[in-house]
Scaffold this active site. Structure first.
Site, PDB file in Angstrom:
ATOM      1  N   MET B 243       0.807  -1.217   0.000  1.00 33.36           N
ATOM      2  CA  MET B 243       0.000   0.000   0.000  1.00 33.36           C
ATOM      3  C   MET B 243       0.837   1.262   0.000  1.00 33.36           C
ATOM      4  SD  MET B 243      -2.683   0.827  -0.780  1.00 33.36           S
ATOM      5  CE  MET B 243      -4.345   0.353  -0.862  1.00 33.36           C
ATOM      6  N   CYS B 244       1.964   1.246   0.731  1.00 31.37           N
ATOM      7  CA  CYS B 244       2.744   2.481   0.817  1.00 31.37           C
ATOM      8  C   CYS B 244       3.326   2.854  -0.544  1.00 31.37           C
ATOM      9  CB  CYS B 244       3.848   2.367   1.864  1.00 31.37           C
ATOM     10  SG  CYS B 244       4.912   0.959   1.610  1.00 31.37           S
ATOM     11  N   THR B 245       3.672   1.837  -1.329  1.00 33.46           N
ATOM     12  CA  THR B 245       4.182   2.100  -2.670  1.00 33.46           C
ATOM     13  C   THR B 245       3.078   2.718  -3.521  1.00 33.46           C
ATOM     14  OG1 THR B 245       5.602   0.161  -2.526  1.00 33.46           O
ATOM     15  CG2 THR B 245       5.240   1.075  -4.711  1.00 33.46           C
ATOM     16  N   SER B 248       2.118   6.421  -1.923  1.00 33.38           N
ATOM     17  CA  SER B 248       3.018   7.571  -1.930  1.00 33.38           C
ATOM     18  C   SER B 248       4.313   7.405  -2.715  1.00 33.38           C
ATOM     19  CB  SER B 248       3.361   7.976  -0.497  1.00 33.38           C
ATOM     20  OG  SER B 248       3.739   6.817   0.219  1.00 33.38           O
TER      21      SER B 248
END
Lengths: 486, 469
Positions: B243-245, B248
């Protein structure tokens, strides 16, 4: 969607191809089905057999196959291949590929001779009981994009080009804030620690397991620690450590490509030289000059933990170098063509990206395979050290052909024939082995089994045209297969 | 010499052409000259009979040549095919042509235009109709005597009484979850008497899978050979971007598309409160444009319409011939097992034709403590201070369990309590606070049994909880 697998120009090649199928048997039509569905340009079926009443098998098969994909153009010829060879052998010159299914040996060899001289690839297919056989005969088949599954990356960490060196220099790992440190691409991390290593090891790459382990430890020590001295969670550093094994492989030209670049046959470029070899020559000139012994840079890097900007910048360094190298190769191509008076619009960029994936497949002719002088005795006898190797199935297929030649039928078609035919087939096996001077033992079990099949083929297998070299045997009893070069 | 141009693409009117092809199929199917059983013309099963009625050196040790085998094959043997897609079409064709007549097929999908280039039992006029129905229709019409019974349903819609009627089950699925469910179902049919497996309760499962130029085929004899769960680690991990990739730090065009699919679409609801439909060109166009915008923010190139569609629909490129090869291998095994004519594949075949042609055959081994087929109760070792969340993570992340959304129940103080259940929103909300509670707080005791239900298995799995210090 399939075009994702073989790309747009793969699809283009497919759509321009015209395939000839001889004998619309279950196997033959199955093969064509798998060419018609993805959209081959055209096919022609040659078959003199009848189905029921007046309907010719070639016509029936053509219409039903055509129905699968209206974009494909289907044709048929109600004629036996032997008749065509008698009256109009040049008929076959127009095809990109000829597939011969269930051909008797004499027809097969005749056809093979014609196609070999005309440079048309010939794929022979036989299914016999639970055995499948395919033989590819093409003088030379060049592959530009072989799409290998597990190719190593082309990172040049052992010999970074100038732009990569500069880019690596722009990083100062010891003076970065935590966020940047944790989002630096592993390629940079490895490169930086390699510099440290070089200073302490006389500019030698880590070579063996011990040294690589020491190098990994060096990187590990670079992971940031919090105020209690405990290592932080830096996934990019973990990636660097994991990739040490492959990232430090010395950059070199794969042997398959070396062979192509050094191929004797195409040393002199003429106006008739095929495009593939002009390209190969151009790449060779690049390697010997601007490339300093290396191929054009491939230009792709794997995905890795990094922030967007760092990743994109690094990716661009490789991409731009690849484009630069590609245009140098293009210039070589142009001047080569000019030297023989040709001007050509060329899709060379794509081919350069895949310089490491160039492949050539050369198969021996059927004539050579079957000649007493040139038969590949070594391959056959060494495989037969294991009497249950798939090679025995090959020998049985050849023997069965011999049987047909002598008796104008296949062994064991009717129940009452099975017993006697076992003996007759054994004679064929022995005469085959004797003629070729093959000192091998063919178990009686196989002779029995082949009489049991009675020539009837249960369709077992169908394949796309792939350049295996040059004989493929499938054993459905054990669900095993083998490839031989005969 | 003349030769005819049978090019159907020009000349004949479509209706006339269609009728001609139909007549042709009929004529080819029925031999007018044979009295009695018009379905079985002279010599129709010649090729199969040679395998069934003749002795041979490579046959199964239990094989006895007999004229009755053919009758069993044609009239009695009941086969279930799961999936009527790429593999399913090939399987149905192969089985029907080999002589099997009692074939049932389950598929929960309808036909999409992207299926037409390899699922050859379907035509453009069939788009939107259930795959199982159309496939059955085609086979029954083209192969006289064949009786394919279709089910436009999920495999989970049937219970043991349904599956028990089949002699052999063949899977042509595109989902590991479904495979595991089927695997579990067949395990639940096994009957043990005094610890000894009753062989008549075994239904062989033949499983085929393909992905591009690669494929595999395997024979599973439930309770006897390695099952799907025994070799779970063989399946490649499914690619899910963190998810972080996505949120953001996108780097690849795929990340940009996922961002739009997972975050932007639910937020902006461009077409109202409807789920994103990969088959709706308007939806894809919107996702494509937004993905391009996001990509340009980060200087990422490579977002194309085709890639967008591929990511949204989770499309894995498929090749007609790989399906043909794997289906052929599977159908061969069905024939071998049904006829006892040859020793079946033992037990896993891998196929790859990226570079030349490559097959590899090996015997996958049973796992001693397999969660699906061993009779060994599964242990859970946790400290009493561990939370229910810890157990949940273990169930989903452990390599040999790989559960999707497990529901955990336990008997506490004589009462059956649901500790956590994800799949029903109201219950999820009610039981969510339990996740942060420790096992001790929940009232669980050492040695207690926990029952876990999950989409990967038709039967509830029992675990024994062991407290560690």
């Amino acid at each position: 969607i399939d075009a994702q697998l073989w790309g747009d120009h793969g699809q283009e090649a497919l759509e321009n191809a015209h395939v000839c199928l001889i004998n619309a048997t279950a196997t033959g039509t199955e093969i064509l089905k798998n060419l018609v569905l993805p959209g081959i340009g055209a096919f022609t079926i040659v078959d003199g057999h009848k189905v029921t009443g007046e309907d010719n098998r070639a016509q029936a098969a053509t219409e039903l196959l055509q129905e699968l994909n209206s974009d494909v153009s289907g044709n048929f010829v109600e004629e036996s291949p032997d008749k065509l060879l008698d009256n109009d052998p040049e008929f076959f010159h127009r095809f990109s590929l000829v597939i011969g299914v269930q051909l008797i040996e004499s027809t097969c060899l005749r056809l093979a001779g014609v196609l070999w001289n005309a440079g048309v690839p010939f794929l022979v297919c036989k299914t016999y009981g639970l055995v499948g056989y395919m033989r590819l005969a093409v003088k030379e088949h060049t592959v530009v994009e072989s799409h290998p599954d597990n190719a190593l990356e082309d990172l040049r960490l052992d010999q970074p080009f100038a732009e990569l060196k500069n880019h690596i220099q722009s990083y100062d790992l010891d003076n970065m804030d935590k966020k940047d440190h944790s989002h630096t691409p592993w390629i940079i991390v490895v490169a930086k620690y390699l510099e440290k290593w070089y200073n302490e090891h006389n500019y030698q790459l880590p070579k063996n397991y011990k040294e690589k382990e020491a190098f990994r430890q060096l990187i590990r020590e670079g992971i940031l620690k919090n105020e209690n001295g405990v290592a932080e969670d830096e996934e990019n550093f973990e990636e660097a450590i994991k990739n040490v094994n492959t990232a430090l492989n010395p950059t070199k030209i794969p042997s398959t490509v070396q062979d192509i670049l050094n191929a004797e046959g195409w040393k002199n470029i003429t106006a008739q030289t095929p495009a593939f070899w002009v390209m190969a020559r151009a790449v060779k000139e690049f390697v010997e000059n601007e490339g300093e012994g290396k191929l054009p840079v491939r230009g792709t890097i794997p995905d890795m933990i990094a922030d967007s900007e760092k990743f994109i910048n690094l990716q661009n360094v490789y991409r731009e170098k690849a484009m630069q190298d590609a245009s140098v190769v293009s210039k070589h191509v142009e001047s080569l063509l000019q030297s023989v008076g040709k001007v050509c619009v060329y899709k060379s960029k794509k081919k350069c990206k895949n310089a490491a994936f160039l492949r050539v497949v050369r198969c021996r002719s059927l004539a050579d395979e079957c000649s007493v002088e040139l038969v590949n005795k070594d391959e056959i006898t060494s495989c037969m050290d294991n009497p249950d190797s798939e090679m025995v199935l090959y020998l049985m297929l050849r023997s069965v052909d011999r049987f047909f030649q002598q008796h104008s039928r296949y062994p064991g078609v009717y129940n009452y024939q099975v017993e006697e035919d076992i003996g007759k087939l054994k004679l064929c096996v022995n005469s085959l082995l004797q003629e070729y001077g093959l000192n091998v033992n063919v178990k009686d079990d196989y002779i029995h089994e082949f009489c049991r099949y009675g020539a009837n083929a249960i369709k077992m297998i169908t394949h796309q045209f792939v350049p295996f070299n040059n004989t493929f045997i499938y054993n459905a009893m054990s669900q095993t297969s083998a490839t031989f070069q005969l | 010499m003349t030769w005819s141009r049978g090019n159907m693409a020009d000349g004949e009117e479509p209706e006339k052409k269609r009728r001609r092809v139909e007549e042709l199929a009929e004529k080819m199917a029925v031999d007018s000259g044979h009295g009695g059983n018009a379905r079985d013309w002279d010599g129709r099963w010649n090729h199969v009979q040679k395998f069934l009625e003749r002795p041979g050196p490579f046959t199964h040790p239990d094989f006895e040549p007999s004229t009755e085998s053919l009758h069993f094959l044609l009239e009695t043997c009941k086969i279930l095919v799961i999936g009527a897609g790429g593999l399913g079409c090939e399987l149905l064709k192969n089985l029907a042509l080999t002589g099997f007549r009692q074939i049932h097929v389950i598929d929960m999908d309808t036909i999409d235009v992207s299926n037409l280039n390899r699922q050859f039992l379907f035509r453009s006029k069939d788009v939107g109709r259930p795959k199982a129905d159309v496939a059955a229709d085609f086979i029954n019409r083209r192969i006289p005597g064949c009786n394919v019974v279709p089910y436009f349903k999920k495999i989970q819609d049937f219970d043991e009484s349904f599956y028990r009627q089949f002699h052999i089950i063949v899977c042509g699925l595109d989902s590991i979850i479904a495979r595991r469910w089927m695997n579990g179902m067949l395990m639940s049919l096994l009957i043990y008497e005094d610890g000894v497996l009753d062989p008549s309760s075994i239904i062989p499962l033949i499983d085929g899978g393909t992905e591009g130029f690669k494929g595999n085929a395997r024979v599973i004899l439930p309770g006897m050979t390695a099952c799907i769960d025994c070799t779970l680690e063989l399946y490649p991990p499914q690619i899910n971007f963190p998810m972080c990739t996505i949120a953001s730090m996108p780097r690849l065009p795929e990340h940009c598309i996922e961002y739009v699919r997972v975050l932007q679409w639910p937020k902006e609801k461009p077409f109202g409160d409807v789920p994103l439909d990969g088959d709706n060109p308007e939806h894809i166009k919107w996702v494509f444009q937004k993905s391009q915008e996001r990509a340009s923010e980060f200087n990422i190139t490579g977002v194309t319409y085709r890639l967008t569609q591929g990511v949204v629909k989770r499309i894995i490129p498929a090749v007609a011939s790989t399906n043909a090869v794997i289906a052929a291998a599977c159908a061969t095994e069905v024939f071998k097992i049904a006829s006892s004519a040859y020793v079946p594949l033992n037990n896993y075949l891998v196929f790859n034709d990226v570079d030349g042609l490559y097959t590899y055959t090996f015997e996958a081994e049973r796992k001693e403590n397999c969660t699906a087929c061993s009779q060994v109760p599964q242990d859970l070792k946790f400290a009493p201070s561990a939370t229910l969340q810890d157990i949940l993570e273990y169930l989903t992340e452990n390599a040999s369990l790989q559960m999707k959304s497990p529901a955990i129940t336990a008997t506490i103080d004589g009462k059956n309590r649901t500790l956590y259940l994800q799949t029903v929103a109201s219950i999820e909300e009610r039981t969510r606070p339990n996740l942060c509670k420790t096992l001790k707080e929940l009232g669980l005791t050492d040695g207690q049994e926990l029952a876990v239900a999950d989409v990967t298995t038709p039967q509830t799995m029992l675990f024994k909880l062991h407290f560690t210090s």
